[in-house]
Design a protein around this motif. Structure first.
Motif, PDB file in Angstrom:
ATOM      1  N   VAL A  15     -89.808 -68.201 -38.677  1.00  0.00           N
ATOM      2  CA  VAL A  15     -88.803 -67.911 -39.696  1.00  0.00           C
ATOM      3  C   VAL A  15     -88.888 -66.449 -40.085  1.00  0.00           C
ATOM      4  N   ALA A  16     -87.745 -65.787 -40.088  1.00  0.00           N
ATOM      5  CA  ALA A  16     -87.708 -64.387 -40.485  1.00  0.00           C
ATOM      6  C   ALA A  16     -88.199 -64.233 -41.913  1.00  0.00           C
ATOM      7  N   LEU A  17     -88.895 -63.135 -42.192  1.00  0.00           N
ATOM      8  CA  LEU A  17     -89.514 -62.932 -43.497  1.00  0.00           C
ATOM      9  C   LEU A  17     -88.487 -62.916 -44.612  1.00  0.00           C
ATOM     10  N   ASN A  18     -87.324 -62.279 -44.379  1.00  0.00           N
ATOM     11  CA  ASN A  18     -86.333 -62.204 -45.441  1.00  0.00           C
ATOM     12  C   ASN A  18     -85.733 -63.566 -45.762  1.00  0.00           C
ATOM     13  N   ILE A  19     -85.661 -64.495 -44.779  1.00  0.00           N
ATOM     14  CA  ILE A  19     -85.138 -65.837 -45.029  1.00  0.00           C
ATOM     15  C   ILE A  19     -86.103 -66.621 -45.914  1.00  0.00           C
ATOM     16  N   SER A  20     -87.398 -66.533 -45.630  1.00  0.00           N
ATOM     17  CA  SER A  20     -88.374 -67.265 -46.432  1.00  0.00           C
ATOM     18  C   SER A  20     -88.452 -66.717 -47.853  1.00  0.00           C
ATOM     19  N   LYS A  21     -88.311 -65.396 -48.020  1.00  0.00           N
ATOM     20  CA  LYS A  21     -88.378 -64.814 -49.360  1.00  0.00           C
ATOM     21  C   LYS A  21     -87.171 -65.184 -50.207  1.00  0.00           C
ATOM     22  N   GLU A  22     -86.019 -65.416 -49.569  1.00  0.00           N
ATOM     23  CA  GLU A  22     -84.817 -65.757 -50.308  1.00  0.00           C
ATOM     24  C   GLU A  22     -84.719 -67.244 -50.613  1.00  0.00           C
ATOM     25  N   ASN A  23     -85.610 -68.060 -50.096  1.00  0.00           N
ATOM     26  CA  ASN A  23     -85.564 -69.491 -50.348  1.00  0.00           C
ATOM     27  C   ASN A  23     -85.857 -69.763 -51.827  1.00  0.00           C
ATOM     28  N   PRO A  24     -85.027 -70.582 -52.501  1.00  0.00           N
ATOM     29  CA  PRO A  24     -85.226 -70.820 -53.940  1.00  0.00           C
ATOM     30  C   PRO A  24     -86.517 -71.558 -54.272  1.00  0.00           C
ATOM     31  N   LEU A  25     -87.129 -72.204 -53.300  1.00  0.00           N
ATOM     32  CA  LEU A  25     -88.352 -72.959 -53.551  1.00  0.00           C
ATOM     33  C   LEU A  25     -89.615 -72.133 -53.377  1.00  0.00           C
ATOM     34  N   LEU A  26     -89.488 -70.907 -52.879  1.00  0.00           N
ATOM     35  CA  LEU A  26     -90.672 -70.105 -52.567  1.00  0.00           C
ATOM     36  C   LEU A  26     -91.543 -69.869 -53.802  1.00  0.00           C
ATOM     37  N   LYS A  27     -90.932 -69.456 -54.908  1.00  0.00           N
ATOM     38  CA  LYS A  27     -91.706 -69.170 -56.118  1.00  0.00           C
ATOM     39  C   LYS A  27     -92.330 -70.433 -56.696  1.00  0.00           C
ATOM     40  N   LEU A  28     -91.608 -71.551 -56.591  1.00  0.00           N
ATOM     41  CA  LEU A  28     -92.174 -72.816 -57.059  1.00  0.00           C
ATOM     42  C   LEU A  28     -93.412 -73.188 -56.248  1.00  0.00           C
ATOM     43  N   PHE A  29     -93.325 -73.035 -54.945  1.00  0.00           N
ATOM     44  CA  PHE A  29     -94.460 -73.370 -54.084  1.00  0.00           C
ATOM     45  C   PHE A  29     -95.644 -72.438 -54.335  1.00  0.00           C
ATOM     46  N   GLU A  30     -95.376 -71.176 -54.594  1.00  0.00           N
ATOM     47  CA  GLU A  30     -96.460 -70.240 -54.906  1.00  0.00           C
ATOM     48  C   GLU A  30     -97.171 -70.650 -56.202  1.00  0.00           C
ATOM     49  N   GLN A  31     -96.396 -71.137 -57.173  1.00  0.00           N
ATOM     50  CA  GLN A  31     -96.988 -71.580 -58.433  1.00  0.00           C
ATOM     51  C   GLN A  31     -97.834 -72.834 -58.223  1.00  0.00           C
ATOM     52  N   VAL A  32     -97.371 -73.732 -57.348  1.00  0.00           N
ATOM     53  CA  VAL A  32     -98.151 -74.932 -57.020  1.00  0.00           C
ATOM     54  C   VAL A  32     -99.490 -74.537 -56.395  1.00  0.00           C
ATOM     55  N   ASP A  33     -99.483 -73.527 -55.529  1.00  0.00           N
ATOM     56  CA  ASP A  33    -100.736 -73.052 -54.911  1.00  0.00           C
ATOM     57  C   ASP A  33    -101.711 -72.567 -55.980  1.00  0.00           C
ATOM     58  N   ARG A  80     -85.144 -85.200 -43.954  1.00  0.00           N
ATOM     59  CA  ARG A  80     -84.743 -83.850 -44.376  1.00  0.00           C
ATOM     60  C   ARG A  80     -85.776 -82.812 -43.979  1.00  0.00           C
ATOM     61  N   LEU A  81     -87.047 -83.131 -44.140  1.00  0.00           N
ATOM     62  CA  LEU A  81     -88.096 -82.186 -43.758  1.00  0.00           C
ATOM     63  C   LEU A  81     -88.117 -81.947 -42.251  1.00  0.00           C
ATOM     64  N   SER A  82     -87.859 -82.987 -41.474  1.00  0.00           N
ATOM     65  CA  SER A  82     -87.848 -82.831 -40.023  1.00  0.00           C
ATOM     66  C   SER A  82     -86.686 -81.972 -39.542  1.00  0.00           C
ATOM     67  N   HIS A  83     -85.642 -81.814 -40.377  1.00  0.00           N
ATOM     68  CA  HIS A  83     -84.484 -81.000 -40.011  1.00  0.00           C
ATOM     69  C   HIS A  83     -84.408 -79.702 -40.817  1.00  0.00           C
ATOM     70  N   ASP A  84     -85.480 -79.359 -41.534  1.00  0.00           N
ATOM     71  CA  ASP A  84     -85.494 -78.131 -42.346  1.00  0.00           C
ATOM     72  C   ASP A  84     -86.710 -77.293 -41.936  1.00  0.00           C
ATOM     73  N   PRO A  85     -86.593 -76.460 -40.916  1.00  0.00           N
ATOM     74  CA  PRO A  85     -87.751 -75.679 -40.446  1.00  0.00           C
ATOM     75  C   PRO A  85     -88.264 -74.680 -41.477  1.00  0.00           C
ATOM     76  N   VAL A  86     -87.356 -74.144 -42.312  1.00  0.00           N
ATOM     77  CA  VAL A  86     -87.789 -73.183 -43.328  1.00  0.00           C
ATOM     78  C   VAL A  86     -88.721 -73.860 -44.326  1.00  0.00           C
ATOM     79  N   ALA A  87     -88.338 -75.064 -44.788  1.00  0.00           N
ATOM     80  CA  ALA A  87     -89.182 -75.784 -45.740  1.00  0.00           C
ATOM     81  C   ALA A  87     -90.529 -76.153 -45.118  1.00  0.00           C
ATOM     82  N   ARG A  88     -90.524 -76.557 -43.864  1.00  0.00           N
ATOM     83  CA  ARG A  88     -91.786 -76.898 -43.206  1.00  0.00           C
ATOM     84  C   ARG A  88     -92.726 -75.702 -43.131  1.00  0.00           C
ATOM     85  N   CYS A  89     -92.181 -74.535 -42.868  1.00  0.00           N
ATOM     86  CA  CYS A  89     -93.028 -73.333 -42.815  1.00  0.00           C
ATOM     87  C   CYS A  89     -93.531 -72.941 -44.200  1.00  0.00           C
TER      88      CYS A  89
END
Length: 324
Positions: A15-33, A80-89
């Motif tokens: 996944v391209a870096l800019n695509i992962s950074k623009e994902n709305p769930l990225l900040k939520l997942f970072e907080q979970v970590d 949904r997860l099996s068809h969402d490569p960005v979320a899996r990464c």
């Protein structure tokens, strides 16, 4: 994105870096970590059976993903997860957990780790608990849901579904909450007072549905000043209210200071509105009270994660980003 066929069912795309950074769930997942840094895996060394294929933090992110996209079942979540490569990464999944694994691990987390993390989030957010609000909001369900019951909301009127009861701080942090069927009257959920007993609450504001002698007595035992709207019932005037607790409350509410405090009670309606509009609290596709409860658990968890993200950026308001 470039395909990578070496892995089947996992994070099979680079996944391209800019695509992962623009994902709305990225900040939520970072907080979970960050939240799970200090916790060990639940049942890290099983006494029998195969070892865990997925860590707690990965399952937790899957459940946040489910609440964020209003996914009804674990079978749908698996698909949904099996068809969402960005979320899996973003979740760091090399393989998508099947629906049975998701159910068992979610139940395990909700019974153990969730409550510890919830308390930690309240400590980190440091809510303003001196003046709090207490109310409920309707959550409609399918008319084919056999566990749902018929109830009446102030604005909604008659509906079939459930209720979310919550005690919320002045800065809109849920301190305690519970779910009941729609036919349960608001003043019957008095165990929420026990859940906030250890907090420094001076005043608790509520509407006329909580104008009940037993509630006033229990609040006094916990050192909380419960202030509610006046429910006259069959009394023709305030002088007709005979219970001493209710008479004291009526006199305070109709005074100048009491009226000013009662205006603050409307803030809890804004909290419920945020959950319904931005986090899809109400989901009529869900069947059964347990499924609705699981949905609400991870909706509120996502809301608190967002508040932690805002706090890390110096934002204390619960308003939407475009209204700040």
């Amino acid at each position: 994105m470039l395909p990578n066929n070496n892995q089947k069912g996992g994070c099979s795309l680079i996944v391209a870096l800019n695509i992962s950074k623009e994902n709305p769930l990225l900040k939520l997942f970072e907080q979970v970590d960050r939240l799970l840094e200090g916790y060990q895996e639940t049942k890290a060394v099983p006494t029998r059976g195969r070892p865990k294929l997925f860590r707690d933090v990965q399952i937790l992110k899957c459940l946040v993903y489910q609440a964020f996209y209003r996914i009804v079942s674990f079978r749908e979540l698996e698909w949904r997860l099996s068809h969402d490569p960005v979320a899996r990464c973003l979740i760091a999944l090399t393989k998508v957990p099947d629906h049975t694994t998701l159910f068992l691990r979610a139940k395990e987390l909700e019974e153990s780790l969730y409550h510890e993390i919830y308390r930690l989030m309240l400590v980190l957010l440091q809510p303003d608990t001196r003046i709090c609000m207490w109310d409920s909001t309707p959550m409609r369900a399918s008319k084919y849901d056999r566990e749902a019951r018929k109830g009446k909301g102030t604005r909604l009127g008659w509906y079939v579904g459930y209720k979310l009861h919550a005690i919320v701080s002045q800065d809109l942090i849920p301190l305690a909450w519970d779910i009941t069927t729609a036919n349960v009257y608001d003043n019957q959920v008095d165990h929420l007072l026990d859940d906030v007993e250890q907090l420094d609450i001076f005043m608790l504001l509520a509407d006329g549905a909580y104008d009940d002698s037993a509630l006033f007595k229990k609040a006094d035992e916990h050192g909380i000043h419960l202030v509610t709207g006046v429910n006259r019932r069959r009394a023709k005037s305030l002088d007709g209210i005979k219970d001493p607790y209710r008479r004291r409350n009526a006199a305070y509410v109709h005074g100048g200071l009491g009226q000013r405090f009662m205006k603050m009670r409307a803030e809890i309606e804004r909290f419920f509105s945020i959950l319904k509009v931005r986090y899809h609290l109400e989901n009529p596709r869900l069947f059964g009270q347990n499924r609705y409860r699981r949905h609400v658990i991870w909706v509120i968890f996502s809301y608190l994660c967002d508040r932690l993200v805002d706090l890390s950026h110096g934002v204390k308001s619960a308003k939407a980003p475009w209204n700040r």
